[in-house]
Write a protein that holds these residues in place. Structure first.
Motif, short mmCIF file in Angstrom:
data_model
loop_
_atom_site.label_atom_id
_atom_site.label_comp_id
_atom_site.label_asym_id
_atom_site.label_seq_id
_atom_site.Cartn_x
_atom_site.Cartn_y
_atom_site.Cartn_z
N ASN A 21 0.85 -1.16 0.12
CA ASN A 21 0.07 0.01 0.04
C ASN A 21 0.89 1.35 -0.07
O ASN A 21 0.75 2.29 -0.62
CB ASN A 21 -1.03 0.09 1.37
CG ASN A 21 -1.92 1.03 1.21
OD1 ASN A 21 -2.90 1.27 0.42
ND2 ASN A 21 -1.68 2.11 2.23
N ALA A 22 2.05 1.35 0.82
CA ALA A 22 2.66 2.52 1.00
C ALA A 22 3.41 2.70 -0.33
O ALA A 22 3.54 3.93 -0.91
CB ALA A 22 3.61 2.33 2.12
N VAL A 71 7.26 -3.62 20.63
CA VAL A 71 7.91 -3.07 19.31
C VAL A 71 7.13 -2.41 18.48
O VAL A 71 5.99 -2.65 18.26
CB VAL A 71 8.76 -4.41 18.56
CG1 VAL A 71 9.40 -3.84 17.27
CG2 VAL A 71 9.74 -5.12 19.33
N ILE A 72 7.56 -1.23 18.20
CA ILE A 72 6.76 -0.32 17.20
C ILE A 72 7.54 -0.44 15.99
O ILE A 72 8.78 0.00 15.90
CB ILE A 72 6.89 0.86 18.00
CG1 ILE A 72 5.89 1.11 19.20
CG2 ILE A 72 6.14 2.06 17.04
CD1 ILE A 72 6.16 2.32 20.24
N VAL A 73 6.65 -0.72 14.94
CA VAL A 73 7.34 -0.70 13.64
C VAL A 73 6.48 0.36 12.75
O VAL A 73 5.18 0.43 12.78
CB VAL A 73 7.15 -2.04 12.88
CG1 VAL A 73 7.59 -2.14 11.36
CG2 VAL A 73 7.64 -3.04 13.79
N ARG A 74 7.33 1.29 12.15
CA ARG A 74 6.56 2.40 11.60
C ARG A 74 6.73 2.31 10.02
O ARG A 74 8.16 2.18 9.58
CB ARG A 74 7.20 3.78 11.79
CG ARG A 74 6.88 4.05 13.15
CD ARG A 74 7.22 5.46 13.67
NE ARG A 74 6.98 6.61 12.95
CZ ARG A 74 5.77 7.04 13.25
NH1 ARG A 74 4.99 6.77 14.36
NH2 ARG A 74 5.19 8.27 12.51
N VAL A 75 5.95 2.35 9.24
CA VAL A 75 6.14 2.11 7.64
C VAL A 75 5.57 3.61 6.90
O VAL A 75 4.32 4.04 7.30
CB VAL A 75 5.31 1.22 7.00
CG1 VAL A 75 5.24 0.94 5.42
CG2 VAL A 75 5.72 -0.34 7.70
N VAL A 76 6.58 4.29 6.73
CA VAL A 76 6.48 5.76 6.13
C VAL A 76 6.49 5.94 4.50
O VAL A 76 7.66 5.49 4.01
CB VAL A 76 7.45 6.52 7.03
CG1 VAL A 76 7.04 7.93 6.62
CG2 VAL A 76 7.26 6.25 8.42
N GLN A 133 1.61 15.25 2.86
CA GLN A 133 2.88 15.01 3.90
C GLN A 133 3.16 13.68 3.98
O GLN A 133 3.86 13.21 4.77
CB GLN A 133 2.67 15.90 5.12
CG GLN A 133 2.76 17.22 4.83
CD GLN A 133 2.62 18.10 6.47
OE1 GLN A 133 3.24 17.49 7.12
NE2 GLN A 133 2.43 19.17 6.18
N GLY A 134 2.48 12.63 3.25
CA GLY A 134 2.65 11.10 3.26
C GLY A 134 1.82 10.66 4.58
O GLY A 134 1.05 11.04 5.09
N ALA A 135 2.19 9.45 4.84
CA ALA A 135 1.33 8.64 5.90
C ALA A 135 2.40 7.78 6.55
O ALA A 135 3.30 7.19 5.89
CB ALA A 135 0.17 7.71 5.09
#
Length: 152
Positions: A21-22, A71-76, A133-135
């Motif tokens: 999706n990203a 655990v925090i996972v960020r997909v930017v 500004q993206g997601a």
């Protein structure tokens, strides 16, 4: 990174759905993935907090706030972003944000599946974004307890 207590097959599918999706919405820019471990204050005081997972635990974390070790996972992505009114709607089955002029194809199920699998494994998935500004899609996943074998 420490081990997380999740079903590996389900979380692989969830991560792939969010990454695809990203990539689709990144406008040709790279997609970044960052992860970090977070320890709870209760754990720091010597009282471990168990986050309920897919293994049938009766204890559950508050799905709307941080609790326990995770655990925090960020997909930017740096795409067009998501308007505030659509931030929760993107997780609804068959919902597709944006216009048909963008040429994005898909069933509108990927993010709904990603959230469902994440929550089934004791985690959360939410999105942070401002239009233009993206997601950032943010997974919070429970850490394995000492001596516990990870699921999957």
């Amino acid at each position: 990174m420490p081990l997380v207590s999740v079903d590996a097959v389900q979380m692989e599918r969830a991560l792939v759905n969010v990454l695809e999706n990203a990539r689709r919405h990144a406008g040709g820019y790279p997609v970044s993935v960052r992860a970090r471990a977070v320890r709870s204050m209760a754990h720091a005081r010597g009282r471990p907090v168990r986050i309920g997972g897919g293994g049938g635990s009766d204890e559950q974390a508050d799905p709307h706030g941080p609790a326990g070790d995770r655990v925090i996972v960020r997909v930017v992505d740096r795409g067009p972003g998501i308007p505030p009114a659509q931030l929760e709607r993107v997780f609804e089955p068959f919902y597709r944000a944006g216009s048909s002029a963008g040429g994005h194809r898909g069933s509108g199920l990927g993010l709904a599946i990603a959230r469902g699998f994440t929550e089934a494994n004791g985690g959360t998935l939410h999105v942070e974004s401002l239009p233009g500004q993206g997601a950032a899609f943010v997974f919070e996943l429970p850490l394995s307890e000492a001596g516990e074998e990870p699921a999957g």
